[in-house]
Motif scaffolding. Structure first.
Motif, PDB file in Angstrom:
ATOM      1  N   THR A   1      10.361  -1.249  -9.165  1.00  0.00           N
ATOM      2  CA  THR A   1      10.258  -1.056  -7.719  1.00  0.00           C
ATOM      3  C   THR A   1       9.813   0.373  -7.443  1.00  0.00           C
ATOM      4  OG1 THR A   1      11.990  -2.695  -7.296  1.00  0.00           O
ATOM      5  CG2 THR A   1      11.488  -1.126  -5.540  1.00  0.00           C
ATOM      6  N   VAL A   2       8.766   0.515  -6.664  1.00  0.00           N
ATOM      7  CA  VAL A   2       8.216   1.826  -6.313  1.00  0.00           C
ATOM      8  C   VAL A   2       8.538   2.092  -4.851  1.00  0.00           C
ATOM      9  CG1 VAL A   2       6.148   3.254  -6.185  1.00  0.00           C
ATOM     10  CG2 VAL A   2       6.368   1.513  -7.998  1.00  0.00           C
ATOM     11  N   ASN A   3       9.367   3.087  -4.597  1.00  0.00           N
ATOM     12  CA  ASN A   3       9.705   3.460  -3.224  1.00  0.00           C
ATOM     13  C   ASN A   3       8.641   4.395  -2.669  1.00  0.00           C
ATOM     14  OD1 ASN A   3      12.202   2.035  -3.160  1.00  0.00           O
ATOM     15  ND2 ASN A   3      13.149   3.676  -4.338  1.00  0.00           N
ATOM     16  N   GLY A   4       8.265   4.159  -1.419  1.00  0.00           N
ATOM     17  CA  GLY A   4       7.245   4.985  -0.787  1.00  0.00           C
ATOM     18  C   GLY A   4       6.369   4.160   0.135  1.00  0.00           C
ATOM     19  N   PHE A   5       5.714   4.843   1.022  1.00  0.00           N
ATOM     20  CA  PHE A   5       4.894   4.149   2.016  1.00  0.00           C
ATOM     21  C   PHE A   5       3.607   3.643   1.394  1.00  0.00           C
ATOM     22  CE2 PHE A   5       1.420   4.245   5.089  1.00  0.00           C
ATOM     23  CZ  PHE A   5       1.915   3.409   6.079  1.00  0.00           C
ATOM     24  N   ASP A   6       3.209   2.424   1.765  1.00  0.00           N
ATOM     25  CA  ASP A   6       1.939   1.844   1.332  1.00  0.00           C
ATOM     26  C   ASP A   6       1.503   0.848   2.401  1.00  0.00           C
ATOM     27  OD1 ASP A   6      -0.289   1.294  -0.127  1.00  0.00           O
ATOM     28  OD2 ASP A   6       0.792   0.931  -2.016  1.00  0.00           O
TER      29      ASP A   6
END
Length: 919
Positions: free
Chosen positions: A547-552
């Motif tokens: 899981t990659v947290n951050g805006f996309d």
């Protein structure tokens, strides 16, 4: 001991004052005018040069053949002044009296006699009687009735002040001491009536009663029940203190009573104790249920706290509240918690569990705020609450697999264009899988439709002027959890959040005069705060998802257009000189064809090396797999493949005009043959196989004056199956079959009808409890019984109807049927997947007797579904009912008899067998 009434839900027992404190004023003021004629004012030595007032006394006597009315008036010269200010007049209103036969004053005995329909009025106070006597020597007033020609006692005294009415046999009132004796009085007090043989008025605030009766019966001459108060002290507006009091049924004493009682009295609802119900449950011992305290918080909101206790250690706590502010909002709130113990500690079947349920309903008056609205409908809690709860039998909600909730606030900002904003929290719970999906919250915003090229005249014509666009925003914080993690911090671990922006651009215009064409394109942008990264770990021989947290974000768009028209066809069957039953048939066809393009957005897809595979020539290599990092996005994923498809749909409506059976009708009667009959399918130009979608058909109609509703649907697949029952890219007709394969279909029918007068089709008062718990809006699965909220409302009776209590020759009845059958054949199983008939009905055997039942039959499994039988008897002031679930996992019964009046609702007897515990 105090009995209380928690607003609309709970009950208190109280007795209002026999009459208001102003009862004495009528006689004191009414006859002061006569006393003044025999009295003299105190002499006061006048000052020098003072001017004596000139007083004239006039006696005006008006008489006719039927009545004598006297009015005494004192007039004073307005130009004369006195050095001593006169006292305020005692009489503030005009006193009038009247009698049909005569008004006579006995100078020797100093008595005034009024006879036959005697009447005295003063302000809002009034007394009428057959015979009224005023004794000026003893300062007493005596009012009584008279006997008519057949010896009956008639024209009993009636005292009225405002809304208070006292109807005694006779009254003795002392104008000097202000004491009174009232014999055989009848006074309405709220929902009931107080009947006292002797009432003594001691002063303004104390009354004593002897041999009094309190009842809510309508027949006061022969009440079916009453509470006998042998001695009682009444302080109006404050309290009633009684000696021995017990319940009588048709003048037969019962052992139900109290050696003494204290009943608080108030015009407003007040706080107090709620008496519990006692009984025994086989697996939990003796119990006290639904006892507690009622809090009268204010005129707008109340609160009842109730509890249960069982001798094996089980207990329950409930909070019930209702609130309402006129022209603003209203609602109710309840929270229930139960700790249940089964068997005894140390036994193999010992178990302990806790269940809870939270319900909240709030509605806002439409006029309270035109541009904003707040509403709530909440039903959440333990998935097995309705299966295990001790305090209710709710078969309808036990069979319901879904609990849902919604709390929303919306506001509209008026203008051009209009802006709408709403905030919503939702909850969906599956009681079978115990899975819960929530949105905390959902934000939605939109800007109204704008026409940038429309003319200033307001009329939009053509392709360009009809171009319009909107803007929509949706943001969600979605939580997926289970019943065991509900309201725990772990439920937020897998929460997902995101936003979706949508800008639709569309137009519509006419083509060749009879065709309507529309074209639209849609731009979509999705924001997310979590993405994923896939890889393969050869050492662990497993796929790894990070899981990659951050805006996309990603953006998509599509294009669609449609062309449609409406075709009307009418076939007339009438011929000159003939009156045919079928006049004409009208057929309306609405064909439509659409085209959709969805581009491929493969730029949002990535690849990774998967597990090792061996190809056909024996070479070992790692498989190349494709994925998108937006797989777990809340708002779908960008499309990988290009799509170009055409949709075809046809909708039909069929009606007939027939001769009306009513000979006075001037126009033919319209009969609907098909409300709708729809067909639709699609063709994918970009697909490499199976390009045709199945044909889906659905329709519906109503028969027998719209009492029978029938809906049906089917799916027709044009492709064939192979030997393994898998679909292949070959038409079924080319494989030796028919043009289409029927893969599934269903028919649903519902029929509701009753006797001609419709008297048997009353809606049960417990249907509302079904709806609050998420159940059906009918009684096909039975009606709910909430033991903590036994409400009984008095039904309005038709005064013109006087049927026999033992036999009702009309016998009103109602019957409701629901039939459903489903067919499955997607993989050649050729089976009826479900087939059932549900039914419920009510019959009024007499004006006071009614029976009802809810059941069904499963034709597939050959057995009856959950069945409930209901019996109810109206015992005038009492109500008796019995409900019985004779078999199945919810086998139970409940018997109840109690007073209808909410004031005495605690006078009841209840016995029940609860369902077996569902673990």
């Amino acid at each position: 001991m105090a009995f209380q009434k928690p607003s609309h839900t709970f009950t208190k027992i109280h007795l209002k004052a026999l009459r208001t404190n102003n009862f004495k004023i009528l006689f004191a003021l009414s006859f002061t005018v006569f006393i003044n004629t025999l009295s003299f004012a105190q002499d006061i030595k006048p000052k020098q040069d003072s001017i004596k007032p000139v007083v004239e006394e006039k006696l005006v006597i008006k008489a006719d053949s039927t009545a004598i009315t006297e009015t005494i008036a004192i007039e004073q010269d307005s130009t004369v002044t006195d050095s001593i200010k006169p006292k305020k007049e005692l009489l503030e209103h005009t006193v009038t009296y009247h009698a049909d036969d005569y008004t006579r004053f006995d100078q020797k005995k100093q008595k005034l006699y009024l006879y036959n329909n005697a009447r005295i009025d003063y302000g809002d106070m009034n007394i009428t009687a057959g015979d009224i006597t005023i004794d000026y020597n003893k300062n007493t007033v005596y009012a009584k009735g008279v006997k008519d020609s057949v010896g009956e006692y008639t024209q009993k005294p009636v005292f009225t002040q405002g809304s208070n009415v006292v109807e005694p046999d006779s009254i003795i009132f002392n104008t000097e001491t202000q004491k009174a004796l009232i014999y055989n009085s009848k006074t309405e007090q709220g929902e009931g009536t107080v009947i006292a043989s002797v009432t003594k008025k001691e002063n303004d605030s104390v009354y004593f009663l002897k041999n009094a009766k309190y009842t809510t019966a309508e027949n006061l001459d022969d009440p079916e029940y009453y509470i006998k108060l042998r001695k009682a002290k009444v302080v109006p507006g404050k309290k009633i203190v009684t000696g021995l009091a017990n319940l009588f049924i048709y003048d037969v004493p019962t052992p139900l009573g109290l050696p003494f009682g204290f009943f608080p009295q108030s015009e407003k609802h007040t706080s107090g104790v709620i008496i519990p119900t006692f009984g025994e449950q086989n697996n939990r011992g003796y119990f006290l249920q639904n006892g507690g305290y009622y809090f009268a918080i204010s005129d707008y909101v109340d609160l009842a706290v109730l509890g249960d206790y069982y001798t094996n250690g089980s207990y329950g706590i409930r909070m019930e509240s209702a609130y309402k502010k006129r022209y603003r909002f209203n609602g109710n709130f309840s929270f229930r918690f139960e700790s249940l113990i089964n068997s005894e500690r140390g036994f193999p079947d010992y178990s302990k569990s806790t269940i809870y349920n939270l319900r909240w309903s709030h509605s806002q008056d439409a006029k309270a705020s035109p541009n904003s609205r707040f509403s709530a409908s909440v039903n959440l809690g333990s998935s097995n609450y309705y299966q295990q709860s001790n305090n209710q039998v709710n078969v309808s909600n036990r069979l319901n697999n879904t609990l849902s909730s919604s709390v929303s606030y919306s506001k509209n900002f008026q203008g051009e264009p209009q802006v709408n904003v709403s905030l919503t929290a939702t909850h969906q719970q599956n009681t079978q899988t115990q899975s819960i999906n929530m949105t905390l919250p959902t934000l939605q915003g939109s800007v109204g439709r704008m026409y940038p090229f429309a003319s200033s005249e307001g009329t939009k014509k053509g392709l360009i002027q009809n171009i319009n666009l909107q803007y929509n925003l949706r943001g969600e914080n979605r939580i997926s959890t289970t019943d065991s993690l509900f309201f725990k911090k772990e439920m937020f671990d897998e929460a997902k959040a995101g936003f979706q922006h949508t800008i639709p651009l569309s137009t519509n215009f006419k083509v060749f005069k009879y065709f309507s064409m529309s074209a639209s394109t849609n731009f979509n942008e999705v924001w997310t705060f979590k993405t994923i990264n896939r890889s393969y770990d050869l050492e662990e021989d497993d796929e790894v998802i990070e899981t990659v947290n951050g805006f996309d974000s990603f953006r998509t768009y599509n294009f669609s257009t449609s062309l449609g028209t409406t075709i009307y066809g009418t076939k007339n069957f009438e011929k000159e000189g003939e009156d045919r039953k079928i006049k004409a048939i009208r057929h309306v066809i609405r064909p439509s064809i659409s085209y959709n393009i969805n581009p491929a957005f493969d730029q949002y897809y990535d690849t990774y090396l998967g597990d090792e595979v061996i190809d056909a020539d024996g070479t070992t290599r790692r498989e190349l797999l494709e994925y998108t990092r937006f797989e777990q996005s809340l708002f779908n994923t960008p499309g990988k493949n290009f799509s170009s498809s055409m949709g075809i749909s046809v909708s039909n409506n069929l009606e007939a005009k027939v001769r009306d059976k009513d000979s006075t009708a001037t126009e033919p009667k319209k009969v609907v043959i098909f409300n709708n009959l729809n067909f639709n399918t699609s063709y994918n130009f970009a697909g490499d196989s199976l390009q045709w979608s199945p044909v889906r058909m659905n329709g519906g109609t109503q028969l027998f004056q719209n009492k029978l509703s029938i809906n049906f649907s089917a799916t027709l697949d044009p492709y064939a199956l192979d030997n393994n029952n898998n679909k292949i890219d070959k038409f079924n007709i080319n494989n030796g079959g028919s043009l289409f394969r029927l893969t599934n279909g269903n028919i649903n029918a519902s029929w509701s009808f009753s006797s001609k007068d419709g008297a048997g089709s009353r809606e049960d008062k417990n249907i509302e409890e079904n709806l609050r718990g998420g159940g059906r809006a009918d009684d096909l699965f039975g009606v709910a019984e909430d033991f903590s909220n036994q409400q009984y409302e008095d039904e309005e009776e038709d005064e013109d109807k006087t049927p026999s209590e033992f036999y009702n020759f009309k016998i009103p009845w109602s019957l409701r049927l629901a039939y459903a059958v489903n067919y499955s054949n997607s993989r050649r199983q050729n089976e009826i997947s479900s087939h059932s008939l549900m039914f419920s009905g009510d019959i009024e055997l007499s004006e006071k007797w009614s029976v009802g039942a809810s059941s069904g039959y499963d034709f597939k499994n050959l057995g009856f579904t959950t069945t409930q039988l209901r019996f109810e008897r109206d015992l005038l002031s009492w109500r008796m009912n019995f409900s019985w679930t004779p078999f199945g996992s919810y086998k139970s019964w409940n018997f109840f008899i109690g007073i209808k009046s909410s004031l005495l609702k605690d006078l009841k007897y209840e016995k029940r067998r609860q369902p077996d515990i569902q673990l």
